[in-house]
Design a protein around this motif. Structure first.
Motif, PDB file in Angstrom:
ATOM      1  N   LEU A  39       0.548  -1.339  -0.046  1.00  0.00           N
ATOM      2  CA  LEU A  39       0.034  -0.010  -0.188  1.00  0.00           C
ATOM      3  C   LEU A  39       0.790   1.241   0.043  1.00  0.00           C
ATOM      4  CD1 LEU A  39      -2.968  -1.230   2.228  1.00  0.00           C
ATOM      5  CD2 LEU A  39      -2.799  -1.092  -0.228  1.00  0.00           C
ATOM      6  N   TRP A  40       2.153   0.934  -0.134  1.00  0.00           N
ATOM      7  CA  TRP A  40       3.035   2.279  -0.272  1.00  0.00           C
ATOM      8  C   TRP A  40       3.286   2.682  -1.435  1.00  0.00           C
ATOM      9  CZ3 TRP A  40       3.325  -0.792   4.060  1.00  0.00           C
ATOM     10  CH2 TRP A  40       3.211   0.077   5.201  1.00  0.00           C
ATOM     11  N   GLY A  41       2.943   1.587  -2.601  1.00  0.00           N
ATOM     12  CA  GLY A  41       3.156   1.751  -3.758  1.00  0.00           C
ATOM     13  C   GLY A  41       4.088   0.881  -4.573  1.00  0.00           C
ATOM     14  N   ALA A  42       4.505   1.136  -5.655  1.00  0.00           N
ATOM     15  CA  ALA A  42       5.589   0.443  -6.356  1.00  0.00           C
ATOM     16  C   ALA A  42       6.907   1.104  -6.007  1.00  0.00           C
ATOM     17  CB  ALA A  42       5.335   0.356  -7.737  1.00  0.00           C
ATOM     18  N   PRO A  43       8.103   0.402  -6.276  1.00  0.00           N
ATOM     19  CA  PRO A  43       9.365   0.812  -5.895  1.00  0.00           C
ATOM     20  C   PRO A  43       9.909   1.730  -7.118  1.00  0.00           C
ATOM     21  CG  PRO A  43       9.736  -1.330  -6.059  1.00  0.00           C
ATOM     22  CD  PRO A  43       8.023  -1.049  -6.320  1.00  0.00           C
ATOM     23  N   LEU A  47       9.658   1.507 -11.288  1.00  0.00           N
ATOM     24  CA  LEU A  47       8.867   2.657 -12.021  1.00  0.00           C
ATOM     25  C   LEU A  47       9.609   3.247 -12.913  1.00  0.00           C
ATOM     26  CD1 LEU A  47       6.927   4.201  -9.138  1.00  0.00           C
ATOM     27  CD2 LEU A  47       5.923   2.761 -10.806  1.00  0.00           C
ATOM     28  N   ARG A  48      11.057   3.746 -12.652  1.00  0.00           N
ATOM     29  CA  ARG A  48      11.608   4.225 -13.561  1.00  0.00           C
ATOM     30  C   ARG A  48      11.871   3.481 -14.943  1.00  0.00           C
ATOM     31  NH1 ARG A  48      14.823   5.724  -9.686  1.00  0.00           N
ATOM     32  NH2 ARG A  48      16.467   4.156 -10.281  1.00  0.00           N
ATOM     33  N   ALA A  49      12.394   2.244 -14.704  1.00  0.00           N
ATOM     34  CA  ALA A  49      12.280   1.192 -16.032  1.00  0.00           C
ATOM     35  C   ALA A  49      11.008   0.992 -16.625  1.00  0.00           C
ATOM     36  CB  ALA A  49      12.764  -0.186 -15.410  1.00  0.00           C
ATOM     37  N   PRO A  54      11.485  -1.164 -22.236  1.00  0.00           N
ATOM     38  CA  PRO A  54      12.646  -1.908 -22.449  1.00  0.00           C
ATOM     39  C   PRO A  54      13.100  -1.518 -23.999  1.00  0.00           C
ATOM     40  CG  PRO A  54      10.864  -2.945 -22.752  1.00  0.00           C
ATOM     41  CD  PRO A  54      10.310  -2.032 -22.433  1.00  0.00           C
ATOM     42  N   GLY A  55      14.595  -1.491 -24.157  1.00  0.00           N
ATOM     43  CA  GLY A  55      15.000  -1.091 -25.451  1.00  0.00           C
ATOM     44  C   GLY A  55      14.663  -1.918 -26.591  1.00  0.00           C
ATOM     45  N   TYR A 251       8.381  -5.969 -20.406  1.00  0.00           N
ATOM     46  CA  TYR A 251       7.997  -4.809 -19.617  1.00  0.00           C
ATOM     47  C   TYR A 251       8.259  -5.322 -18.033  1.00  0.00           C
ATOM     48  CZ  TYR A 251       6.712  -2.605 -24.143  1.00  0.00           C
ATOM     49  OH  TYR A 251       6.830  -2.054 -25.127  1.00  0.00           O
ATOM     50  N   ALA A 252       7.685  -6.308 -17.797  1.00  0.00           N
ATOM     51  CA  ALA A 252       7.608  -6.714 -16.353  1.00  0.00           C
ATOM     52  C   ALA A 252       8.805  -7.346 -16.174  1.00  0.00           C
ATOM     53  CB  ALA A 252       6.506  -7.765 -16.351  1.00  0.00           C
ATOM     54  N   GLU A 253       9.685  -7.907 -17.071  1.00  0.00           N
ATOM     55  CA  GLU A 253      10.961  -8.419 -17.005  1.00  0.00           C
ATOM     56  C   GLU A 253      11.960  -7.277 -16.516  1.00  0.00           C
ATOM     57  OE1 GLU A 253      12.365 -10.420 -20.465  1.00  0.00           O
ATOM     58  OE2 GLU A 253      11.675 -12.354 -19.677  1.00  0.00           O
ATOM     59  N   ARG A 254      11.859  -6.170 -17.429  1.00  0.00           N
ATOM     60  CA  ARG A 254      12.638  -5.110 -17.284  1.00  0.00           C
ATOM     61  C   ARG A 254      12.670  -4.482 -15.924  1.00  0.00           C
ATOM     62  NH1 ARG A 254      16.916  -5.666 -18.927  1.00  0.00           N
ATOM     63  NH2 ARG A 254      16.011  -7.709 -18.987  1.00  0.00           N
ATOM     64  N   ALA A 255      11.297  -4.199 -15.428  1.00  0.00           N
ATOM     65  CA  ALA A 255      10.911  -3.533 -14.135  1.00  0.00           C
ATOM     66  C   ALA A 255      11.187  -4.465 -13.056  1.00  0.00           C
ATOM     67  CB  ALA A 255       9.471  -3.139 -14.091  1.00  0.00           C
ATOM     68  N   ALA A 256      11.174  -5.951 -13.132  1.00  0.00           N
ATOM     69  CA  ALA A 256      11.573  -6.942 -11.863  1.00  0.00           C
ATOM     70  C   ALA A 256      12.895  -6.822 -11.977  1.00  0.00           C
ATOM     71  CB  ALA A 256      11.187  -8.130 -12.292  1.00  0.00           C
ATOM     72  N   VAL A 257      13.595  -6.814 -13.040  1.00  0.00           N
ATOM     73  CA  VAL A 257      15.394  -6.760 -12.966  1.00  0.00           C
ATOM     74  C   VAL A 257      15.730  -5.373 -12.224  1.00  0.00           C
ATOM     75  CG1 VAL A 257      17.334  -6.564 -14.270  1.00  0.00           C
ATOM     76  CG2 VAL A 257      15.924  -8.193 -14.855  1.00  0.00           C
ATOM     77  N   ALA A 258      15.215  -4.357 -12.613  1.00  0.00           N
ATOM     78  CA  ALA A 258      15.634  -3.117 -12.015  1.00  0.00           C
ATOM     79  C   ALA A 258      15.303  -3.128 -10.349  1.00  0.00           C
ATOM     80  CB  ALA A 258      14.998  -2.046 -12.675  1.00  0.00           C
ATOM     81  N   ALA A 259      14.137  -3.874 -10.067  1.00  0.00           N
ATOM     82  CA  ALA A 259      13.881  -3.752  -8.599  1.00  0.00           C
ATOM     83  C   ALA A 259      14.535  -4.399  -7.838  1.00  0.00           C
ATOM     84  CB  ALA A 259      12.317  -4.318  -8.566  1.00  0.00           C
ATOM     85  N   LEU A 260      15.136  -5.637  -8.380  1.00  0.00           N
ATOM     86  CA  LEU A 260      16.119  -6.575  -7.769  1.00  0.00           C
ATOM     87  C   LEU A 260      17.202  -6.018  -7.651  1.00  0.00           C
ATOM     88  CD1 LEU A 260      14.632  -9.779  -9.510  1.00  0.00           C
ATOM     89  CD2 LEU A 260      14.537  -9.244  -6.963  1.00  0.00           C
ATOM     90  N   GLN A 261      17.673  -5.280  -8.695  1.00  0.00           N
ATOM     91  CA  GLN A 261      18.898  -4.452  -8.599  1.00  0.00           C
ATOM     92  C   GLN A 261      19.105  -3.238  -7.657  1.00  0.00           C
ATOM     93  OE1 GLN A 261      19.686  -3.565 -12.740  1.00  0.00           O
ATOM     94  NE2 GLN A 261      21.840  -3.410 -12.507  1.00  0.00           N
ATOM     95  N   GLU A 262      18.123  -2.378  -7.788  1.00  0.00           N
ATOM     96  CA  GLU A 262      18.040  -1.259  -6.993  1.00  0.00           C
ATOM     97  C   GLU A 262      17.158  -1.008  -5.707  1.00  0.00           C
ATOM     98  OE1 GLU A 262      18.571   2.347  -9.354  1.00  0.00           O
ATOM     99  OE2 GLU A 262      18.748   0.965 -11.263  1.00  0.00           O
ATOM    100  N   ASP A 263      16.051  -1.770  -5.892  1.00  0.00           N
ATOM    101  CA  ASP A 263      15.013  -1.403  -4.868  1.00  0.00           C
ATOM    102  C   ASP A 263      14.790  -2.229  -3.621  1.00  0.00           C
ATOM    103  OD1 ASP A 263      13.863   0.646  -6.272  1.00  0.00           O
ATOM    104  OD2 ASP A 263      12.668  -0.578  -7.565  1.00  0.00           O
TER     105      ASP A 263
END
Ligand code: PMP
Length: 360
Positions: A39-43, A47-49, A54-55, A251-263
């Motif tokens: 309920l705080w939202g997405a990391p 969101l940035r990714a 994706p490229g 799209y989900a893949e890119r966001a998930a990778v970013a989250a695991l990397q930085e969030d």
């Protein structure tokens, strides 16, 4: 929420499907404490990714089982990438795992109450659910590992922390089942982050254990539908076979990778808030004997109202009139009727408490 659709019967439907309830999402509320999402939202990095996209062009399929996503998930769990498989939410993987390890006519044993979709996924795959009630222990609800194993079922499903009770299963009980189960054991750890439990070491104990996890809860990405399973490479390969290709969008893949990397630090900070608010809400609901609240290691509480309060459906209706949604569980085995309340930022829970104090 599961809705019985009996009587709707389309004549060409599979006969065995006719009385299987359909899942219907709750209607939205200003404060939605009904679905155990973040309920705080997405990391932020995820969101940035998503904004940057994706490229790769969306005209092409995503890479099947993006190796980078498997690598990131594996390092998050502290296991080998060959042991991890991602899918479209853990629902998708749980369904595929049942299909992979049980033939039509086999049985799947699970505690009761537990995750309501499991008996449905079992039945959709022609597998018969066998419900083994949780026990009321000295302090808390607990698993009945002996009875689960004694069913002889082809698959045993465990959920820790358990939805909807919040119960963290004792390690000894899980090990008992894993060591003696005749078939595959699925351990659904969708809420593991909130209990601080790490089951990866169990994977080294047994090659018949499949752990299901998700990015829908602590990671705040429910809308992207990213779940994953972990198990021996041979077990993983069987789930991959029954899952089919391209279950995670690019799209989900890119966001998930970013989250695991930085969030991960962001996730850990929200989890810490959940733990603090969980204790605080539990104490507030219990005060004055208004509710019995079950011990929870998840991002929700199961609360049973005292007999002096109206019934759960009535309470939920009064809360809804004040813009607050909770999950109504009118008839749970062992527990009785209860409300399941998602833990979010304190101002939301303060609104809930104010509304609860007006219920009559
Ligand atoms: N397992 C449990 C115990 C859950 O509560 C949920 C969500 N309600 C899921 C699995 C499915 O989560 P998702 O498909 O969003 O990964």
């Amino acid at each position: 929420m599961l809705k019985a659709m009996t009587g709707v019967g389309y004549p060409l439907a599979r006969a065995s499907y006719r009385d299987i309830p359909t899942y219907a999402a709750e209607t939205t509320a200003a404060v939605d404490l009904s679905d155990n999402t973040n309920l705080w939202g997405a990391p932020p990095a995820a969101l940035r990714a998503l904004r940057e996209a994706p490229g790769r062009t969306p005209a092409r399929y995503p890479d099947r089982g993006d190796p980078e996503l498997s690598e990131r998930l594996a390092s998050y769990l502290g296991i080998e990438p060959a042991m991890v498989l991602a899918g479209c939410g853990s629902d998708n993987l749980l369904d595929a795992a049942i299909r992979a390890f049980a033939d039509p006519g086999d049985r799947l044993a699970l505690p009761d109450p537990s995750f309501a979709m499991i008996p449905i996924f079992a039945r959709l795959n022609g597998v018969g659910p066998v419900l083994v009630p949780l026990r009321q222990g000295m302090r808390d609800l607990e698993l009945d590992p002996e009875r689960l194993v004694a069913t002889g079922a082809r698959i045993i499903y465990l959920c820790s922390p358990n939805n909807p009770t919040g119960t963290v299963l004792e390690r000894a009980g899980i090990e008992y089942v894993v060591d003696r189960a005749p078939g595959v054991v699925i351990l659904d750890a969708a809420y593991a982050e909130f209990a601080g439990t790490d089951h990866a070491s169990l994977l080294r104990r047994s090659d018949r254990l499949l752990i299901a996890r998700t990015m829908s809860k602590a990671f705040g990405l429910a809308g992207l539908r990213i779940g994953y399973v972990a198990g021996s490479p041979a077990l993983r390969a069987e789930v991959a076979r029954s899952l089919g290709p391209y279950m995670v969008s690019a799209y989900a893949e890119r966001a998930a990778v970013a989250a695991l990397q930085e969030d991960v630090p962001w996730v850990q900070a929200r989890v810490a808030e959940v733990v603090t608010n969980r204790t605080r809400l539990s104490e507030a609901l219990t005060r004055g004997g208004r509710f019995t609240v079950f011990a929870s290691g998840a991002n929700f509480l199961l609360a049973r109202p005292a007999p002096s309060l109206p019934g759960v459906r009535d309470i939920a209706r009064q809360l809804r009139d004040r813009g607050i949604a909770v999950r109504v569980l009118p008839d749970l085995p062992v527990v009785g009727s209860a409300l399941r309340i998602t833990i979010g930022p304190w101002p939301m829970l303060a609104q809930l408490l104010a509304a609860v104090s007006e219920v009559g």
